[in-house]
Design a protein around this motif. Structure first.
Motif, PDB file in Angstrom:
ATOM      1  N   ALA A 161      -1.377   5.501  -4.043  1.00 33.92           N
ATOM      2  CA  ALA A 161      -2.455   5.798  -4.348  1.00 33.92           C
ATOM      3  C   ALA A 161      -3.649   4.868  -4.000  1.00 33.92           C
ATOM      4  N   GLU A 162      -4.602   4.984  -4.970  1.00 36.85           N
ATOM      5  CA  GLU A 162      -5.709   3.739  -4.587  1.00 36.85           C
ATOM      6  C   GLU A 162      -5.037   2.598  -4.762  1.00 36.85           C
ATOM      7  N   PRO A 163      -5.617   1.498  -3.419  1.00 35.74           N
ATOM      8  CA  PRO A 163      -5.044   0.653  -3.678  1.00 35.74           C
ATOM      9  C   PRO A 163      -5.273  -0.417  -4.723  1.00 35.74           C
ATOM     10  N   VAL A 164      -3.808  -1.283  -4.551  1.00 32.54           N
ATOM     11  CA  VAL A 164      -4.023  -2.094  -6.094  1.00 32.54           C
ATOM     12  C   VAL A 164      -4.853  -2.885  -5.350  1.00 32.54           C
ATOM     13  N   PRO A 165      -5.356  -4.119  -6.216  1.00 34.83           N
ATOM     14  CA  PRO A 165      -6.243  -5.022  -5.109  1.00 34.83           C
ATOM     15  C   PRO A 165      -5.057  -6.318  -4.989  1.00 34.83           C
ATOM     16  N   THR A 166      -5.203  -7.266  -4.304  1.00 38.75           N
ATOM     17  CA  THR A 166      -3.450  -8.179  -4.336  1.00 38.75           C
ATOM     18  C   THR A 166      -5.134  -9.590  -3.825  1.00 38.75           C
ATOM     19  N   ASP A 167      -4.543 -10.489  -4.098  1.00 38.89           N
ATOM     20  CA  ASP A 167      -5.012 -11.898  -3.501  1.00 38.89           C
ATOM     21  C   ASP A 167      -4.668 -11.941  -2.146  1.00 38.89           C
ATOM     22  N   PRO A 168      -5.294 -12.317  -1.624  1.00 41.19           N
ATOM     23  CA  PRO A 168      -5.503 -12.922   0.057  1.00 41.19           C
ATOM     24  C   PRO A 168      -4.225 -14.060  -0.127  1.00 41.19           C
ATOM     25  N   THR A 169      -3.573 -14.598  -0.776  1.00 44.35           N
ATOM     26  CA  THR A 169      -2.707 -15.629  -0.652  1.00 44.35           C
ATOM     27  C   THR A 169      -1.371 -15.084  -1.004  1.00 44.35           C
ATOM     28  N   VAL A 170      -1.166 -13.487  -1.290  1.00 41.12           N
ATOM     29  CA  VAL A 170       0.296 -13.464  -1.963  1.00 41.12           C
ATOM     30  C   VAL A 170       0.763 -12.611  -0.572  1.00 41.12           C
ATOM     31  N   PRO A 171       1.961 -12.896  -0.754  1.00 38.30           N
ATOM     32  CA  PRO A 171       2.765 -12.716  -0.028  1.00 38.30           C
ATOM     33  C   PRO A 171       2.768 -11.349   0.529  1.00 38.30           C
ATOM     34  N   ASP A 172       3.111 -11.701   2.233  1.00 37.91           N
ATOM     35  CA  ASP A 172       3.056 -10.786   3.061  1.00 37.91           C
ATOM     36  C   ASP A 172       2.933  -8.789   2.053  1.00 37.91           C
ATOM     37  N   LEU A 173       4.449  -8.958   1.821  1.00 39.04           N
ATOM     38  CA  LEU A 173       4.808  -7.866   1.376  1.00 39.04           C
ATOM     39  C   LEU A 173       4.278  -7.387   0.084  1.00 39.04           C
ATOM     40  N   HIS A 174       3.192  -7.871  -0.460  1.00 38.64           N
ATOM     41  CA  HIS A 174       2.688  -8.051  -2.034  1.00 38.64           C
ATOM     42  C   HIS A 174       1.451  -7.147  -1.707  1.00 38.64           C
ATOM     43  N   ARG A 175       0.636  -7.501  -0.228  1.00 43.83           N
ATOM     44  CA  ARG A 175      -0.758  -7.424   0.051  1.00 43.83           C
ATOM     45  C   ARG A 175      -0.454  -5.788   0.698  1.00 43.83           C
ATOM     46  N   LEU A 176       1.570  -5.874   1.328  1.00 43.77           N
ATOM     47  CA  LEU A 176       1.027  -4.182   1.711  1.00 43.77           C
ATOM     48  C   LEU A 176       1.559  -3.471   0.864  1.00 43.77           C
ATOM     49  N   LEU A 177       2.111  -3.688   0.363  1.00 42.97           N
ATOM     50  CA  LEU A 177       2.393  -2.820  -1.343  1.00 42.97           C
ATOM     51  C   LEU A 177       1.146  -2.356  -2.083  1.00 42.97           C
ATOM     52  N   GLY A 178       0.215  -3.532  -2.431  1.00 48.00           N
ATOM     53  CA  GLY A 178      -0.936  -2.880  -3.131  1.00 48.00           C
ATOM     54  C   GLY A 178      -1.536  -2.033  -2.189  1.00 48.00           C
ATOM     55  N   VAL A 179      -1.785  -1.568  -0.382  1.00 48.21           N
ATOM     56  CA  VAL A 179      -2.530  -1.037  -0.170  1.00 48.21           C
ATOM     57  C   VAL A 179      -1.341   0.103   0.193  1.00 48.21           C
ATOM     58  N   THR A 180      -0.460   0.288  -0.492  1.00 52.97           N
ATOM     59  CA  THR A 180      -0.372   1.720  -1.054  1.00 52.97           C
ATOM     60  C   THR A 180      -0.196   1.729  -2.458  1.00 52.97           C
ATOM     61  N   GLY A 181      -0.875   1.180  -2.706  1.00 57.34           N
ATOM     62  CA  GLY A 181      -1.316   1.271  -4.052  1.00 57.34           C
ATOM     63  C   GLY A 181      -0.570   1.365  -5.193  1.00 57.34           C
ATOM     64  N   ARG A 182       1.019   0.173  -4.909  1.00 60.96           N
ATOM     65  CA  ARG A 182       2.081  -0.452  -6.095  1.00 60.96           C
ATOM     66  C   ARG A 182       0.898  -1.558  -6.230  1.00 60.96           C
ATOM     67  N   ASP A 183       1.942  -1.283  -6.948  1.00 59.51           N
ATOM     68  CA  ASP A 183       1.116  -3.378  -8.059  1.00 59.51           C
ATOM     69  C   ASP A 183       2.405  -3.625  -7.959  1.00 59.51           C
ATOM     70  N   PRO A 184       2.281  -4.945  -7.461  1.00 60.33           N
ATOM     71  CA  PRO A 184       3.574  -5.848  -7.150  1.00 60.33           C
ATOM     72  C   PRO A 184       3.746  -6.391  -8.361  1.00 60.33           C
ATOM     73  N   ALA A 185       3.324  -6.477  -9.161  1.00 54.69           N
ATOM     74  CA  ALA A 185       3.849  -6.899 -10.148  1.00 54.69           C
ATOM     75  C   ALA A 185       4.842  -6.011 -11.283  1.00 54.69           C
ATOM     76  N   TRP A 186       5.039  -4.936 -10.711  1.00 57.89           N
ATOM     77  CA  TRP A 186       5.358  -3.606 -11.355  1.00 57.89           C
ATOM     78  C   TRP A 186       6.823  -3.927 -12.065  1.00 57.89           C
ATOM     79  N   SER A 187       6.818  -3.614 -13.111  1.00 58.92           N
ATOM     80  CA  SER A 187       8.132  -3.208 -13.697  1.00 58.92           C
ATOM     81  C   SER A 187       7.956  -2.314 -14.581  1.00 58.92           C
ATOM     82  N   ALA A 188       9.628  -1.790 -15.271  1.00 57.72           N
ATOM     83  CA  ALA A 188       9.839  -0.783 -16.216  1.00 57.72           C
ATOM     84  C   ALA A 188       9.655  -0.805 -17.677  1.00 57.72           C
ATOM     85  N   GLY A 189       9.765  -2.439 -17.306  1.00 63.13           N
ATOM     86  CA  GLY A 189       9.642  -2.853 -19.282  1.00 63.13           C
ATOM     87  C   GLY A 189       7.819  -2.461 -19.363  1.00 63.13           C
TER      88      GLY A 189
END
Length: 189
Positions: A161-189
């Motif tokens: 999906a379109e990239p989700v902006p992430t802060d450069p200070t977040v963990p590597d995984l969160h930046r990777l998720l953002g670039v793939t279009g995932r929101d690292p803060a996603w929750s089912a609720g």
């Protein structure tokens, strides 16, 4: 024998296998961060990736249109077995040579795509089912370059999906998720 790709897959695989083993049957219909995919759908997709990328390592054709249901009796054990086979398939140095006839890109890139799916979908499934997930740090670091390389094409094809902006200070995984279009803060609720 081992390759860098098989070493990275071997580091990432047990973490995703643990998540898959932790998924309860009553969680299969839960939503995931992958829009339009339930946990069941995403498990079947990841199973297909793990099986098909074994054939891609051996430069055999694969069929993506077939969508078998892999979640029959013993599917958690079978997922681990197939993931071990994936690592073994990419251990052969010949698996990284040339261009993939099935994907039309360098074999090394194809191997990286298997690592990307194991890592990102491991997070997707863990997040959807309330499990902790810590990716293999060496895998996450290696995937940043691959995701940058594939990004524009993957977005055009609807893989990212379109990239989700992430802060450069977040963990590597969160930046990777953002670039793939995932929101690292996603929750089912």
């Amino acid at each position: 024998m081992a390759t860098k790709t098989s070493e990275l897959l071997a580091a990432a695989a047990p973490r995703t296998v643990a998540v898959v083993r932790g998924i309860a049957d009553d969680q299969l219909d839960l939503p995931t961060p992958c829009h339009d995919y339930s946990v069941r759908d995403l498990l079947n997709h990841l199973f297909q990736v793990v099986v098909n990328f074994q054939d891609l390592a051996a430069k055999r054709p694969v069929e993506w249109a077939d969508k078998p249901d892999h979640l029959a009796d013993g599917w958690r054990d079978r997922f681990e077995v197939e993931t071990d086979r994936l690592v073994a398939a990419w251990s052969d140095p010949a698996s990284l040579e040339g261009i993939s006839t099935g994907m039309g890109m360098p074999q090394a890139t194809v191997g990286g795509m298997a690592l990307l799916d194991l890592t990102v979908h491991g997070w997707d499934l863990a997040t959807a089912t309330g499990q902790a997930y810590a990716p293999a740090p060496e895998a996450t670091a290696a995937l940043h370059e691959l995701v940058e390389q594939l990004g524009a094409t993957a977005r055009k094809m609807g893989v990212f999906a379109e990239p989700v902006p992430t802060d450069p200070t977040v963990p590597d995984l969160h930046r990777l998720l953002g670039v793939t279009g995932r929101d690292p803060a996603w929750s089912a609720g």
